[in-house]
Design a protein around this motif. Structure first.
Motif, short mmCIF file in Angstrom:
data_model
loop_
_atom_site.label_atom_id
_atom_site.label_comp_id
_atom_site.label_asym_id
_atom_site.label_seq_id
_atom_site.Cartn_x
_atom_site.Cartn_y
_atom_site.Cartn_z
N GLU A 103 -26.05 1.72 9.48
CA GLU A 103 -25.09 2.82 9.49
C GLU A 103 -25.47 3.79 8.38
O GLU A 103 -25.48 3.43 7.20
N GLY A 104 -25.82 4.99 8.77
CA GLY A 104 -26.25 5.99 7.81
C GLY A 104 -25.09 6.80 7.27
O GLY A 104 -23.92 6.45 7.42
N GLU A 105 -25.46 7.91 6.65
CA GLU A 105 -24.46 8.82 6.11
C GLU A 105 -23.53 9.29 7.21
O GLU A 105 -23.93 9.42 8.37
N ASN A 106 -22.31 9.56 6.84
CA ASN A 106 -21.29 10.09 7.76
C ASN A 106 -21.03 9.16 8.94
O ASN A 106 -20.60 9.60 9.99
N GLY A 107 -21.33 7.86 8.80
CA GLY A 107 -21.03 6.90 9.85
C GLY A 107 -21.98 6.91 11.03
O GLY A 107 -21.72 6.27 12.04
N THR A 108 -23.09 7.62 10.93
CA THR A 108 -24.07 7.66 12.02
C THR A 108 -24.72 6.29 12.17
O THR A 108 -25.19 5.72 11.20
N ILE A 109 -24.75 5.78 13.39
CA ILE A 109 -25.36 4.48 13.68
C ILE A 109 -26.75 4.73 14.24
O ILE A 109 -26.94 5.55 15.13
N GLY A 110 -27.73 4.02 13.71
CA GLY A 110 -29.10 4.15 14.18
C GLY A 110 -29.94 3.00 13.68
O GLY A 110 -29.42 1.92 13.38
N TYR A 111 -31.23 3.25 13.56
CA TYR A 111 -32.16 2.21 13.13
C TYR A 111 -33.00 2.71 11.96
O TYR A 111 -33.36 3.87 11.90
N VAL A 112 -33.29 1.79 11.03
CA VAL A 112 -34.20 2.10 9.93
C VAL A 112 -35.44 1.22 10.11
O VAL A 112 -35.36 0.10 10.61
N LYS A 113 -36.58 1.78 9.72
CA LYS A 113 -37.81 1.01 9.80
C LYS A 113 -37.84 -0.01 8.67
O LYS A 113 -37.49 0.31 7.53
N LYS A 114 -38.25 -1.22 9.01
CA LYS A 114 -38.27 -2.31 8.03
C LYS A 114 -39.11 -1.95 6.81
O LYS A 114 -38.70 -2.18 5.68
N GLU A 115 -40.26 -1.29 7.03
CA GLU A 115 -41.11 -0.94 5.88
C GLU A 115 -40.46 0.13 5.01
O GLU A 115 -40.63 0.13 3.80
N ASP A 116 -39.68 1.04 5.61
CA ASP A 116 -38.95 2.03 4.82
C ASP A 116 -37.85 1.35 4.01
O ASP A 116 -37.61 1.70 2.85
N LEU A 117 -37.18 0.40 4.64
CA LEU A 117 -36.08 -0.31 3.99
C LEU A 117 -36.59 -1.12 2.80
O LEU A 117 -35.99 -1.11 1.72
N ASN A 118 -37.72 -1.78 2.98
CA ASN A 118 -38.29 -2.59 1.90
C ASN A 118 -38.79 -1.72 0.76
O ASN A 118 -38.72 -2.12 -0.39
N GLY A 119 -39.31 -0.55 1.07
CA GLY A 119 -39.78 0.37 0.04
C GLY A 119 -41.01 -0.14 -0.68
O GLY A 119 -41.63 -1.13 -0.28
N PRO A 120 -41.35 0.51 -1.77
CA PRO A 120 -42.53 0.12 -2.53
C PRO A 120 -42.31 -1.25 -3.17
O PRO A 120 -41.22 -1.55 -3.66
N GLN A 121 -43.35 -2.07 -3.15
CA GLN A 121 -43.26 -3.40 -3.73
C GLN A 121 -43.95 -3.41 -5.09
O GLN A 121 -45.06 -2.88 -5.24
N PRO A 122 -43.30 -4.00 -6.09
CA PRO A 122 -43.90 -4.01 -7.44
C PRO A 122 -45.10 -4.95 -7.50
O PRO A 122 -45.15 -5.96 -6.81
N LYS A 123 -46.05 -4.57 -8.35
CA LYS A 123 -47.25 -5.40 -8.55
C LYS A 123 -47.18 -6.15 -9.88
O LYS A 123 -47.90 -7.12 -10.08
N PRO A 151 -44.33 -7.31 -13.34
CA PRO A 151 -42.93 -7.40 -13.74
C PRO A 151 -42.39 -6.08 -14.28
O PRO A 151 -41.23 -5.72 -14.05
N LYS A 152 -43.23 -5.33 -14.97
CA LYS A 152 -42.82 -4.04 -15.52
C LYS A 152 -42.44 -3.07 -14.39
O LYS A 152 -41.43 -2.37 -14.46
N GLU A 153 -43.24 -3.07 -13.31
CA GLU A 153 -42.92 -2.22 -12.15
C GLU A 153 -41.63 -2.67 -11.49
O GLU A 153 -40.84 -1.85 -11.02
N ALA A 154 -41.39 -3.98 -11.45
CA ALA A 154 -40.16 -4.52 -10.85
C ALA A 154 -38.94 -4.03 -11.61
O ALA A 154 -37.94 -3.63 -11.01
N VAL A 155 -39.01 -4.06 -12.94
CA VAL A 155 -37.89 -3.58 -13.76
C VAL A 155 -37.66 -2.09 -13.51
O VAL A 155 -36.53 -1.64 -13.35
#
Length: 140
Positions: A86-106, A108-112
């Motif tokens: 559910e996006g902004e303003n109650g819009t129902i749709g789909y998000v891509k799993k890779e977009d949802l996961n976002g950048p992955q830290p390499k 510990p400093k990047e994770a913080v």
């Protein structure tokens, strides 16, 4: 008595005509509008039961789609490529799993640093995984 009945019938007819014209205008506006956003009734959403029986359905682009099965996900089904959201303003749709996961830290400093990041916005798609119908905010 006849005059009152006649007036009542005329009023009822006007109400019926007005309501039917309003419904026609609303449907016409929905079909011709360029606004982003959909109602849940316009979106293809597979049921959890059908996913458990048949797996996630696949769109014309080869992407699987559906709701997060959470605890019902038995491992063999996995997660869909497009996850129900559910996006902004109650819009129902789909998000891509890779977009949802976002950048992955390499490191510990990047994770913080990622944990301290501000909310981010990703596209909210129709079931085709191409048509953007809104936006989904992560974090905040």
């Amino acid at each position: 008595m006849r005059k009152n009945l006649f007036v009542l019938i005329v009023i009822l007819l006007l109400l019926l005509v007005g309501c039917s014209q309003q419904e026609t205008l609303t449907k016409g506006a929905d079909n011709n509008s360029n606004h982003i956003g959909k109602n849940a009734s316009d979106l293809v959403i597979p049921s959890k039961e059908s996913i458990l029986e048949e797996g996630y359905p696949t769109n014309e682009n080869g992407q699987t789609y559906g709701p997060d099965m959470g605890d019902l996900n038995l491992g063999e089904i996995g997660e869909p490529t497009l996850m129900l959201a559910e996006g902004e303003n109650g819009t129902i749709g789909y998000v891509k799993k890779e977009d949802l996961n976002g950048p992955q830290p390499k490191t510990p400093k990047e994770a913080v640093k990622l944990n301290e990041a501000k909310p981010r916005e990703i596209p909210l798609y129709d079931v085709d995984g191409e048509t953007v119908i809104g936006k989904f905010i992560i974090g905040g």
